[in-house]
Design a protein around this motif. Structure first.
Motif, short mmCIF file in Angstrom:
data_model
loop_
_atom_site.label_atom_id
_atom_site.label_comp_id
_atom_site.label_asym_id
_atom_site.label_seq_id
_atom_site.Cartn_x
_atom_site.Cartn_y
_atom_site.Cartn_z
N SER A 4 1.89 -2.18 -8.92
CA SER A 4 0.70 -1.67 -8.22
C SER A 4 -0.45 -1.43 -9.20
O SER A 4 -1.60 -1.28 -8.81
N ALA A 59 -0.72 1.22 -11.09
CA ALA A 59 -1.09 2.64 -10.89
C ALA A 59 -1.50 3.32 -12.20
O ALA A 59 -0.95 3.01 -13.26
N ILE A 65 1.97 5.78 -4.62
CA ILE A 65 1.86 4.34 -4.88
C ILE A 65 2.00 3.57 -3.58
O ILE A 65 1.26 2.63 -3.30
#
Lengths: 187, 481
Positions: B353, B355, B386
């Protein structure tokens, strides 16, 4: 020397003159003083006589509208009495002053004052006034003993009076104890 | 008087009573003494005036006939009157006519007050001078002046002061005795009320009562106190009974809860192998091509349902397993280390992701907590953040700590899609609750966090706005045990 004598004689003369003058003056002043004393004495006597009226129970029978004060013989009391009489009254009665010269003249009066100078005999006066309700006032020594109700005397240069209670009562009058308290009582 | 403020009511009452009695008696005494002195003086004036009048009346003839000796004799009779110091008769010209003096003559003093008025009385020092004007038939004849010493006045005053002092003393004693006697009716009862109040406060025994049957204010107070105790006692027993009932109730609840848990565990555990075998069978059936083409759609739906069911049963098992781990030992955890450990566990999803996790533990670096649970909280929050990120943007997560009394506050803030708080507020921590159905999940994360936090006496707050992000504020109980 001559001068001395003259002077001496003058001096003696002067002294004599002076002595005479002085003694004359002294005499005069003495008599004046005496006159003055006499006047004040009679003022007092007049006032006393008026004050006596307040302490004597007068007989109610005398229903006249006048209160009479008689004076036997000429007396210096006359003038002060006249002065008093002008303003005062006795029991609301007018006061009248009568002058008598001999006992035979005496008519009724509430008070009879026998002057020192009266030549009348006391016995004659008393004989004329007895039992009539008259208050006899005198001013000679021994008179109270002889029968006057009140007699003025001088004690210690002060004017006092003697009261003969018997005489007062014989006259039909009563003297207040207030009066007798101050009097020299004669029995 | 300021000292009186802290004195007991008993002392106050006695003091007030004594002062009142003292003032009353004092005022009375002063009044009577003053009155009697005045009466005495008036009587003395009257007596002297009568004497002056008698003397004056009997002196009338002496004034008329100017007989000073007779006047002096009248005055001499005054020697029977021990009070008379001097006496004089003045003639109508104000000249001294006659006089009398008990000791030494003080004729000047006599002359001072003559010719003033008809009757004159004058007190100077303790000497009384009386003059009387003598009139006969409205003719002013003279004045009588008498001067007397009021020797008796001193005796009377000192006598009165002695008597007044004795009365005052007696009044003080009497008021003290009465005060002590009255104490039974007022302060004594108040004091017993006070001691009962103290006893109740100290022992907590609400069955105590004040024994007072008076009808006055103190009686009413005692009655009110008793009534209040009645109600408190009733309330107290009611509370105790309710408490016992509640305890029973909660024990029952715990019991049934445990049974339910047991039941859930048994059923989920027992369902685990049948559903696994069912899925295996379905897979086998697919591999063996036993399903007819026209029924293939139906078969796929059945297979999907079976898989869904297996997932749910697995999650159930997971939760039950997790619940068994609750109430484990706390230890002092380095927050940074714990976070790094969790980050490693979900390394894949962080990486995919992209993040960004910003952690700031400067305000509080350590916390007393079971390490497994803290990591579980971190993992769930990070996974959530997330998973529910905004479309097309890498998630940014800010983690901060602070201290609030006995709690370490863990604040986790994301910029994800958020939750509609209005709609889901009550359901946030429910089991299998899902707010974003388009994303895969079973809906047990928040439920687990909530269970953990609450089981240690903490709190969790969520503040969220749709398309803006969510902030979790977690109060971790920091007590060591």
């Amino acid at each position: 020397m001559k001068k001395y004598f003259i002077e001496k004689r003058d001096c003696i003369h002067y002294m004599k003159y002076k002595t005479v003058l002085l003694s004359l003056f002294l005499f005069c002043s003495f008599t004046l003083q005496q006159e003055k004393n006499k006047a004040s004495e009679y003022n007092l006597k007049a006032a006393f006589i008026f004050n006596f009226t307040k302490y004597i129970e007068w007989k109610t029978a005398t229903s006249e509208n006048e209160f009479i004060i008689g004076i036997m013989g000429p007396s210096p009391i006359n003038d002060p009495l006249v002065e008093i009489v002008k303003t005062e009254t006795v029991d609301n009665k007018k006061i009248i002053i009568k002058q008598f010269n001999k006992p035979a003249d005496i008519s009724f009066c509430n008070i009879l004052f026998i002057s020192q100078s009266s030549s009348a005999s006391l016995d004659d006066i008393l004989a004329k006034t007895v039992h009539k309700g008259m208050l006899i006032i005198s001013e000679q020594e021994g008179y109270a003993e002889q029968g006057t109700a009140i007699n003025f005397v001088i004690v210690n240069r002060k004017l006092k009076f003697e009261a003969n209670v018997k005489a007062i009562n014989t006259a039909g009058l009563t003297a207040s104890s207030q009066l007798l308290k101050l009097a020299i009582i004669i029995k | 008087m300021i000292g009186l403020k802290n004195a007991s009511i008993k002392q106050k009452l006695i003091v007030i009573q004594t002062i009142t009695a003292f003032i009353v008696v004092l005022v009375c005494c002063v009044f009577f003494v003053v009155n009697d002195i005045k009466t005495f003086k008036d009587a003395a004036v009257r007596k002297m005036y009568s004497l002056a009048r008698i003397v004056g009346e009997s002196a009338v003839s002496t004034l008329l006939f100017i007989d000073q000796d007779a006047a002096s004799q009248i005055l001499m009779k005054l020697n029977k009157e021990p009070d008379i110091l001097e006496a004089a008769i003045l003639d109508n010209n104000g000249k001294l006519f006659a006089k009398y003096a008990r000791t030494k003559p003080d004729i000047d003093a006599i002359k001072d007050i003559t010719n003033e008025k008809e009757i004159a009385a004058d007190f100077s020092g303790n000497k009384l001078t009386v003059s009387y004007k003598i009139y006969q038939e409205n003719e002013f004849l003279g004045t009588v002046v008498l001067r007397a010493a009021l020797n008796d006045l001193h005796k009377i005053i000192s006598g009165y002061i002695k008597v007044a002092g004795m009365i005052l003393f007696a009044a003080l004693i009497a008021s003290l005795i009465i005060g002590a006697f009255l104490q039974r009716s007022i302060p004594h009862r108040l004091l017993s009320l006070v001691s009962k109040t103290k006893e109740v406060a100290e022992t907590g025994n609400y069955s105590l009562r004040v024994a007072d049957n008076g009808n006055d204010e103190i009686g009413i107070l005692s009655q009110g106190f008793n009534n209040m105790l009645d109600r408190i006692e009733k309330m107290d027993t009611y509370l105790k009974e309710t408490n016992i009932a509640l305890k029973d109730y909660s024990r029952n609840l715990e019991q049934s809860n445990r049974e339910l848990e047991e039941f859930a565990y048994i059923s989920s555990h027992d369902m685990k192998s049948p559903i696994t075998s069912l899925n295996g069978m379905l897979t086998l059936m697919e591999q063996k091509n036993v399903v007819r083409e026209e029924h293939r759609n139906l078969f796929l739906m059945a297979k999907n349902s079976a898989r869904q069911m297996q997932k749910t049963i697995n999650a159930l098992n997971e939760i039950i397993a997790f619940r068994k781990t609750l109430k484990i030992e706390k230890e002092n955890i380095d927050l940074h280390e714990a976070l790094e450990d969790v980050k490693l566990r979900i390394y894949d999803s962080i990486l995919s992701s992209g993040a960004i996790i910003n952690a700031d533990f400067s305000a509080c670096t350590h916390v007393n907590y079971p390490v497994a649970h803290l990591k579980s909280i971190f993992q769930n929050l990070l996974t959530n953040a997330i998973k529910y990120k905004q479309e097309g943007k890498p998630p940014v997560i800010d983690i901060r700590t602070s201290i609030d009394k006995n709690f370490v506050v863990l604040e986790v803030k994301d910029q994800g899609m958020g939750i509609d708080m209005k709609m889901y507020k009550d359901k946030l921590f429910g089991l299998f609750q899902r707010f974003h159905t388009h994303i895969e999940g079973v809906g047990i994360g928040l439920h687990m966090i909530h269970s953990i936090i609450e089981s240690y006496g903490g709190k969790i707050y969520i503040d969220s706005e749709v398309n803006k992000g969510t902030t979790f504020k977690i109060y971790l109980s920091n007590v060591p045990f």
